[in-house]
Write a protein that holds these residues in place. Structure first.
Motif, PDB file in Angstrom:
ATOM      1  N   ARG A   1     104.220  -1.168  45.636  1.00  0.00           N
ATOM      2  CA  ARG A   1     103.276  -2.059  46.310  1.00  0.00           C
ATOM      3  C   ARG A   1     102.697  -3.059  45.306  1.00  0.00           C
ATOM      4  NH1 ARG A   1      99.183   1.238  47.622  1.00  0.00           N
ATOM      5  NH2 ARG A   1     100.542   2.336  49.042  1.00  0.00           N
ATOM      6  N   ARG A   2     102.302  -2.578  44.122  1.00  0.00           N
ATOM      7  CA  ARG A   2     101.774  -3.483  43.091  1.00  0.00           C
ATOM      8  C   ARG A   2     102.828  -4.507  42.665  1.00  0.00           C
ATOM      9  NH1 ARG A   2      98.817   0.936  41.232  1.00  0.00           N
ATOM     10  NH2 ARG A   2     100.417   1.581  39.778  1.00  0.00           N
TER      11      ARG A   2
ATOM     12  N   GLN B   1     103.297  -7.136  45.485  1.00  0.00           N
ATOM     13  CA  GLN B   1     102.117  -7.988  45.587  1.00  0.00           C
ATOM     14  C   GLN B   1     102.040  -8.965  44.416  1.00  0.00           C
ATOM     15  OE1 GLN B   1      99.142  -4.897  46.075  1.00  0.00           O
ATOM     16  NE2 GLN B   1      99.163  -5.123  48.306  1.00  0.00           N
ATOM     17  N   THR B   2     102.478  -8.529  43.240  1.00  0.00           N
ATOM     18  CA  THR B   2     102.535  -9.423  42.079  1.00  0.00           C
ATOM     19  C   THR B   2     103.567 -10.519  42.318  1.00  0.00           C
ATOM     20  OG1 THR B   2     101.847  -7.657  40.593  1.00  0.00           O
ATOM     21  CG2 THR B   2     102.982  -9.543  39.589  1.00  0.00           C
TER      22      THR B   2
ATOM     23  N   GLU C   1     104.573 -11.669  45.231  1.00  0.00           N
ATOM     24  CA  GLU C   1     104.052 -12.562  46.261  1.00  0.00           C
ATOM     25  C   GLU C   1     102.993 -13.508  45.682  1.00  0.00           C
ATOM     26  OE1 GLU C   1     103.329 -12.010  50.848  1.00  0.00           O
ATOM     27  OE2 GLU C   1     101.771 -10.948  49.723  1.00  0.00           O
ATOM     28  N   ALA C   2     102.109 -12.985  44.832  1.00  0.00           N
ATOM     29  CA  ALA C   2     101.087 -13.831  44.199  1.00  0.00           C
ATOM     30  C   ALA C   2     101.717 -14.887  43.297  1.00  0.00           C
ATOM     31  CB  ALA C   2     100.115 -12.964  43.399  1.00  0.00           C
TER      32      ALA C   2
ATOM     33  N   LEU D   1     106.081  -1.840  52.777  1.00  0.00           N
ATOM     34  CA  LEU D   1     105.688  -2.997  51.977  1.00  0.00           C
ATOM     35  C   LEU D   1     105.286  -4.192  52.845  1.00  0.00           C
ATOM     36  CD1 LEU D   1     108.268  -2.778  49.052  1.00  0.00           C
ATOM     37  CD2 LEU D   1     105.858  -2.058  49.065  1.00  0.00           C
TER      38      LEU D   1
ATOM     39  N   ALA E   1     101.679  -4.372  53.257  1.00  0.00           N
ATOM     40  CA  ALA E   1     100.902  -4.690  52.055  1.00  0.00           C
ATOM     41  C   ALA E   1     101.080  -6.139  51.606  1.00  0.00           C
ATOM     42  CB  ALA E   1     101.312  -3.746  50.920  1.00  0.00           C
ATOM     43  N   THR E   2     101.863  -6.916  52.372  1.00  0.00           N
ATOM     44  CA  THR E   2     102.147  -8.308  52.009  1.00  0.00           C
ATOM     45  C   THR E   2     102.005  -9.187  53.245  1.00  0.00           C
ATOM     46  OG1 THR E   2     104.515  -7.962  52.404  1.00  0.00           O
ATOM     47  CG2 THR E   2     103.723  -7.673  50.134  1.00  0.00           C
ATOM     48  N   GLU E   3     102.009 -10.513  53.008  1.00  0.00           N
ATOM     49  CA  GLU E   3     101.843 -11.431  54.128  1.00  0.00           C
ATOM     50  C   GLU E   3     102.945 -12.474  54.244  1.00  0.00           C
ATOM     51  OE1 GLU E   3      98.041 -13.276  53.729  1.00  0.00           O
ATOM     52  OE2 GLU E   3      96.961 -11.367  53.898  1.00  0.00           O
TER      53      GLU E   3
ATOM     54  N   SER F   1     107.264  -7.025  60.108  1.00  0.00           N
ATOM     55  CA  SER F   1     106.950  -7.987  59.036  1.00  0.00           C
ATOM     56  C   SER F   1     106.634  -9.384  59.587  1.00  0.00           C
ATOM     57  CB  SER F   1     108.117  -8.078  58.053  1.00  0.00           C
ATOM     58  OG  SER F   1     109.245  -8.683  58.657  1.00  0.00           O
TER      59      SER F   1
END
Length: 153
Positions: free
Chosen positions: A40-41, A44-45, A47-48, A88, A91-93, A122
């Motif tokens: 997940r981390r 998310q990294t 995606e950021a 996942l 946990a993401t967009e 998703s």
């Protein structure tokens, strides 16, 4: 008029690393392939950092490697792609979620159903890495001693 080009970035994860000894690197997570919090981390990294997609390769049998190499490898096993990518997705967009699915051992209905579920969960971010299975050892996982012939879509 100036024409701009856009670079698209995709992360190839199996799901964490393709290098068999990566788990031994100082600071690495030896259990990352089966640790949802780490994955997940990671996503998310990505995606950021504006990555467009997270691609999870998959194998339907243990990799064709000598047993001694497999004993030292963390690439032998990982989560099943649709289960992991569905988790996942929560946990993401924005990041795309790409899974491998083989046309050799899966029927079209099963592939379509799994991808439709991932796509709905998703909100339209599912992608398919279409493959045929070349590893003859896969046949044993599907109750056969004979490897199925690869067929085109």
């Amino acid at each position: 008029m100036t024409r701009t080009r856009q670079l698209h970035l995709g992360a190839f994860m199996r799901p964490v690393s393709i290098h068999t000894g990566a788990w031994r690197y100082p600071g690495a997570w030896p259990d990352a392939n089966f640790n949802l919090a780490h994955l997940r981390r990671l996503i998310q990294t990505l995606e950021a950092a504006k990555f467009d997609a997270f691609f999870m390769a998959d194998h339907l049998a243990v990799l064709n490697m000598p047993i001694e190499a497999l004993k030292r490898s963390h690439t032998v096993t990982s989560f099943e792609p649709f289960t992991l990518l569905s988790a996942l997705a929560m946990a993401t967009e924005r990041i795309g979620l790409i899974a491998t699915a083989s046309t050799t051992y899966d029927e079209p209905f099963h592939i379509a159903r799994r991808f439709a579920s991932l796509d709905h969960l998703s909100e339209g971010r599912a992608g398919w890495n279409i493959v045929t299975t070349g590893n003859p050892e896969t046949s044993h996982n599907f109750g056969s001693d004979q490897h199925r012939a690869r067929h085109p879509l």
